[in-house]
Design a protein around this motif. Structure first.
Motif, PDB file in Angstrom:
ATOM      1  N   ALA A   5      31.372  48.683  41.126  1.00  0.00           N
ATOM      2  CA  ALA A   5      31.862  47.900  42.265  1.00  0.00           C
ATOM      3  C   ALA A   5      32.689  48.748  43.216  1.00  0.00           C
ATOM      4  CB  ALA A   5      32.690  46.714  41.761  1.00  0.00           C
ATOM      5  N   ILE A  52      32.491  47.895  46.972  1.00  0.00           N
ATOM      6  CA  ILE A  52      32.618  46.481  47.335  1.00  0.00           C
ATOM      7  C   ILE A  52      34.094  46.162  47.543  1.00  0.00           C
ATOM      8  CG2 ILE A  52      32.153  44.106  46.620  1.00  0.00           C
ATOM      9  CD1 ILE A  52      29.978  45.185  44.769  1.00  0.00           C
ATOM     10  N   LEU A 112      32.738  37.737  44.174  1.00  0.00           N
ATOM     11  CA  LEU A 112      32.122  38.842  43.461  1.00  0.00           C
ATOM     12  C   LEU A 112      31.914  38.493  41.983  1.00  0.00           C
ATOM     13  CD1 LEU A 112      31.077  41.714  43.257  1.00  0.00           C
ATOM     14  CD2 LEU A 112      33.442  42.490  42.882  1.00  0.00           C
TER      15      LEU A 112
END
Length: 409
Positions: A375, A378, A403
């Motif tokens: 991640a 992100i 998420l």
């Protein structure tokens, strides 16, 4: 909604004790309403509008907490060694709080602003759900924080205080009224099977129901503040004349509990059969961020995260009567980024998540961690990581901005 409640109080060692409130309840049953892109419901339009125009108050509050703990919105500049998780698309972009599965295929996801989604294919796809007896304007004011399912029965807990219960795999739900004299606010709910559940509150109460919430039986004789004030000479730093509440309550697989004081200056443990919680020193000047169990078992040790991205792990078979536990600091290079949650996938594989969507993995039982880049690009923060042992160790990580990450190994 009308209901009657009776609460009995008893004196234990000069302090106020509490016993279960007897609730005679009437319930409102409702069915779920799906929300699809082609729909035209006011609730869907309102959710879409809110998602596009701003961040929810709950998400902003969590962001403030992680920022105060030293977390930022930028990925950590570290070389990534692994990428063992993949993002799963969701029908909303709200902060996620919890995930639960009734079987390997059927599960639910809850979050801020009334976010509620269901999967029937093991988490590959998710469909947004809405309760038909909650007005759209009312629904988006709730933060659904806990969900728990077992054997077709499920519970959802939200704030402002709201408890929902289903007996038919989520096809219909009933609202469970709670006594206003309940000590503290409900903080967790765990489904234990048909008609059975376990609930905790912010004052340290632990209740069990065997008739789907009609009656609750107390498992602890006194609140945490009563216990700590009674044992003011215990030597536990910050415990004397304690006021406030506890946070980060977690339960191990056999029913033991662990809680951190809201000020992060000490923690407490409780096991079934004990009359009250046992306080413990943190053993460090740093503030406790979160705590949990090694492999989901208090007998195998505890883990503790501190301000500044520190992670400590205690040895096996800790002495639960001791004032201070023996912790060892794990080798994890966070660069000061706070760690928000830790979970053992098995005896050797351990995962830690934190601010700026950072992820770390250990293959030696939590001694040394390496960075995972799943991640890294992100924006946001990760708050929760869970593995379901009963469903082939399926793993999920939850965070801000909708998420959801699935463990792929």
């Amino acid at each position: 909604m009308k209901f009657r409640s009776c609460v009995w109080a008893l004196s234990v060692g000069g302090t106020l004790g509490f016993v279960p409130s007897l609730v005679q309840r009437s319930t409102t049953t409702t069915s779920l309403q799906s929300m699809t892109k082609g729909g035209s419901s006011d609730g869907e339009d309102r959710r879409a509008f809110l998602t596009k125009t701003g961040v929810s108050g709950a998400s902003a509050a969590l962001a403030g907490i992680t920022t105060a703990a030293g977390l930022t919105s930028q990925p950590q500049p570290a070389e990534a060694a692994y990428q063992m998780w993949e993002p799963v698309p969701l029908p909303f972009e709200d902060t996620l709080y919890d995930i639960s599965f009734e079987n390997p295929d059927h599960g639910y996801l809850v979050g801020a602003r009334g976010a509620f989604a269901e999967t029937t294919d093991g988490g590959k796809t998710w469909l947004a759900r809405s309760f038909t007896n909650l007005d759209p304007e009312e629904e988006v004011t709730y933060r659904f924080q806990i969900c728990s399912f077992k054997d077709g029965e499920g519970w959802v807990l939200g704030k402002p205080t709201l408890m929902l219960h289903t007996k038919d795999n989520g096809k219909s739900w009933e609202r469970i009224p709670l006594s206003p004299k309940l000590p503290g606010e409900p903080t967790s709910i765990l489904s234990l099977g048909p008609g059975k559940a376990e609930m905790t509150t912010s004052s340290g109460a632990v209740y069990v129901t065997e008739n789907a919430g009609r009656n609750w039986k107390a498992q602890v004789k006194e609140t945490i503040d009563a216990t700590l004030n009674r044992i003011s000479s215990s030597g536990v730093s910050g415990a004397s004349y304690f006021t406030g509440s506890i946070v980060n309550q977690v339960r191990d697989d056999l029913g033991a509990y662990l809680a951190v004081s809201s000020r992060g200056n000490f923690f407490l443990t409780w096991e079934p059969g004990l009359d009250f919680w046992i306080p413990h020193n943190r053993g460090t000047p740093r503030r406790i961020q979160n705590m949990g169990f090694v492999e989901g078992d208090i007998k195998k040790g505890l883990w503790m995260t501190l301000n500044g991205g520190k992670l400590l792990v205690s040895k096996d078979s800790p002495d639960l009567t001791a004032d201070t536990f023996e912790f060892k600091e794990a080798d994890v290079k966070t660069g000061g980024y706070g760690i928000t949650d830790v979970a053992w996938r098995n005896k050797d594989e351990v995962w830690a998540v934190g601010g700026s969507n950072t992820m770390y993995v250990s293959f030696d039982g939590g001694n040394k961690f390496s960075f995972d880049k799943s991640a890294n690009n992100i924006p946001g923060n990760l708050y929760n990581v869970k593995f379901f042992k009963e469903f082939n160790n399926a793993g999920w990580a939850l965070g801000s901005n909708g998420l959801l990450l699935k463990y792929v190994g």
